[in-house]
Design a protein around this motif. Structure first.
Motif, mmCIF file in Angstrom:
data_model
loop_
_atom_site.group_PDB
_atom_site.id
_atom_site.type_symbol
_atom_site.label_atom_id
_atom_site.label_comp_id
_atom_site.label_asym_id
_atom_site.label_seq_id
_atom_site.Cartn_x
_atom_site.Cartn_y
_atom_site.Cartn_z
ATOM 1 N N LYS A 188 40.402 48.155 25.402
ATOM 2 C CA LYS A 188 40.418 49.405 24.619
ATOM 3 C C LYS A 188 40.145 50.620 25.498
ATOM 4 C CE LYS A 188 39.490 47.490 20.196
ATOM 5 N NZ LYS A 188 38.542 47.134 19.163
ATOM 6 N N GLU A 216 33.272 44.375 17.795
ATOM 7 C CA GLU A 216 34.076 43.159 17.971
ATOM 8 C C GLU A 216 33.351 41.957 17.383
ATOM 9 O OE1 GLU A 216 36.999 43.340 19.156
ATOM 10 O OE2 GLU A 216 36.972 45.341 20.027
ATOM 11 N N THR A 217 34.109 40.944 17.064
ATOM 12 C CA THR A 217 33.464 39.710 16.612
ATOM 13 C C THR A 217 33.578 38.618 17.683
ATOM 14 O OG1 THR A 217 35.526 39.166 15.505
ATOM 15 C CG2 THR A 217 33.789 40.110 14.140
ATOM 16 N N GLU A 218 34.414 38.851 18.717
ATOM 17 C CA GLU A 218 34.571 37.856 19.797
ATOM 18 C C GLU A 218 35.042 38.555 21.074
ATOM 19 O OE1 GLU A 218 37.671 35.234 18.468
ATOM 20 O OE2 GLU A 218 39.023 36.901 18.128
ATOM 21 N N ASN A 219 34.927 37.885 22.212
ATOM 22 C CA ASN A 219 35.396 38.387 23.515
ATOM 23 C C ASN A 219 35.052 39.857 23.744
ATOM 24 O OD1 ASN A 219 36.520 35.894 23.909
ATOM 25 N ND2 ASN A 219 38.545 36.527 23.161
ATOM 26 N N LEU A 220 33.762 40.167 23.571
ATOM 27 C CA LEU A 220 33.310 41.562 23.639
ATOM 28 C C LEU A 220 33.815 42.317 24.867
ATOM 29 C CD1 LEU A 220 31.449 41.696 21.174
ATOM 30 C CD2 LEU A 220 29.634 42.443 22.700
ATOM 31 N N ASN A 223 37.768 42.639 25.210
ATOM 32 C CA ASN A 223 38.335 43.563 24.213
ATOM 33 C C ASN A 223 37.915 44.998 24.482
ATOM 34 O OD1 ASN A 223 39.701 41.560 22.857
ATOM 35 N ND2 ASN A 223 38.017 41.164 21.439
ATOM 36 N N ALA A 224 36.658 45.175 24.915
ATOM 37 C CA ALA A 224 36.184 46.534 25.191
ATOM 38 C C ALA A 224 36.944 47.145 26.368
ATOM 39 C CB ALA A 224 34.686 46.510 25.490
ATOM 40 N N ALA A 250 30.447 48.546 23.454
ATOM 41 C CA ALA A 250 30.810 47.353 22.681
ATOM 42 C C ALA A 250 29.590 46.854 21.923
ATOM 43 C CB ALA A 250 31.298 46.271 23.632
ATOM 44 N N HIS A 286 28.425 43.843 18.634
ATOM 45 C CA HIS A 286 28.844 42.722 17.811
ATOM 46 C C HIS A 286 28.931 43.179 16.371
ATOM 47 C CE1 HIS A 286 29.766 38.531 18.054
ATOM 48 N NE2 HIS A 286 29.440 38.582 19.340
ATOM 49 N N ALA A 334 33.452 49.954 20.241
ATOM 50 C CA ALA A 334 34.290 48.805 19.909
ATOM 51 C C ALA A 334 33.425 47.779 19.193
ATOM 52 C CB ALA A 334 34.888 48.212 21.173
#
Ligand code: C5P
Length: 313
Positions: free
Chosen positions: A255, A244-248, A251-252, A266, A268, A242
């Motif tokens: 998913k 991600e650019t925010e809320n790692l 969001n991971a 996860a 960045h 994953a």
């Protein structure tokens, strides 16, 4: 220079004599002399030739230098004699050679890895894509090969050399990657590719002209390869990435659940793309593991160790 071992079978009395005296007289002896990898010789010759002190001295010399002498067997010979000097059976040779290598943690397992970006055609010369370099996916493929797995690498367009000893499938679009992934059964599926979520509904047959002041592209959703593999009845151990650019973490974890996979990594997105190093964190239903910042090769090795530990035994 890519070889792990050179085996000369059959190794004649003449070849053994040349190698014992470091004589590069032809292509075979030259290759063996120039090699830095181990050399194994499966002698094959007449029993009297085998028994000659000269031959035996040459063999002792080679053994003392660390060359592997495989066999020979005894029995009936091509010339009608009976005695030592028969070439070992090919299956025996294969087993002896396999025994010279350490088995890695993924020995006997089939691992499929997707890597790189996908390209979604707008017309014959334009496409939608992303900045994925493929470096992480290729590092995972190399680490899996080193761990003894049989690896299939399904890759979008990247500027990297495919690792030797992998089955390499080159694709462009998400649909091609999807197709290739479904055709390859495996024990572990690792989706590292940055698959385009959408593709143009219709790729134009001819190059689009800039006639109007604005234009609209209709995009349709691509199949989610990982979700589909994880939804199979007899499914492999499924690992996702994953970016991600925010809320790692949030969001991971979302998913991990929505894709119903076993493990998600996860990272960045902005820090990772096209870099040789990465900062990653792994999440699975019962736990998480933060990895210290390291090269993608190092992380790939640690990641495979974690996968092996989490897999049902
Ligand atoms: O949902 P998202 O694209 O962020 O999920 C990323 C993970 O899902 C990656 O492991 C990626 O390889 C996989 N994926 C996929 N097919 C897609 C989209 C993502 O296999 N169409």
């Amino acid at each position: 220079r890519w070889d792990d071992l050179i085996m000369v079978a059959p190794g004649s009395a003449k070849f053994i004599a040349h190698i014992a005296h470091a004589e590069a007289t032809d292509l075979l002896t030259t290759v063996c002399l120039a090699a830095t990898s181990p050399v194994a010789i499966a002698p094959a010759m007449n029993q009297a030739m085998w028994s000659k002190p000269g031959t035996q001295e040459n063999l002792d010399t080679l053994k003392a230098r660390g060359l592997h002498i495989l066999g020979p067997a005894e029995g009936e010979q091509a010339c009608g004699d009976i005695g030592p000097g028969r070439l070992l059976e090919p299956t025996e040779l294969a087993e002896l050679v396999a025994g010279m290598f350490e088995t890695g943690i993924l020995a006997g397992l089939k691992v499929t890895i997707t890597a790189g970006p996908t390209r979604e055609a707008i017309d014959p010369v334009r496409f939608i894509s992303n900045h994925s370099s493929g470096k992480m996916g290729y590092a995972v493929a190399q680490a899996a090969i080193d761990a003894g797995a049989r690896v299939t690498l399904i890759s979008g367009p990247v500027n990297l050399q495919p690792p030797p000893h992998a089955t390499f499938i080159q694709v462009e679009s998400a649909e091609q990657m999807h197709q290739a992934a479904l055709e390859n059964n495996c024990d572990i599926f690792i989706g590292v590719a940055a698959v385009a979520d959408y593709r143009p509904q219709q790729a134009a047959d001819n190059k689009l002209k800039k006639s109007s002041a604005d234009m609209q592209l209709v995009l349709v959703k691509n199949p989610d390869i990982l979700t589909e593999i994880a939804g199979q009845k007899a499914r492999p151990f499924c690992v996702g990435f994953a970016a991600e650019t925010e809320n790692l973490e949030h969001n991971a974890m979302t998913k991990l659940r929505s894709k119903n996979i076993d493990l998600i990594i996860a990272n960045h997105a902005t820090d990772t793309f096209n870099q040789d190093e990465a900062l990653i964190c792994a999440y699975w239903p019962e736990g998480k593991k933060e990895f210290a910042a390291a090269s993608k090769s190092q992380l790939a090795r640690e990641l495979l160790r974690l996968i092996k530990d989490l897999m049902p035994h």
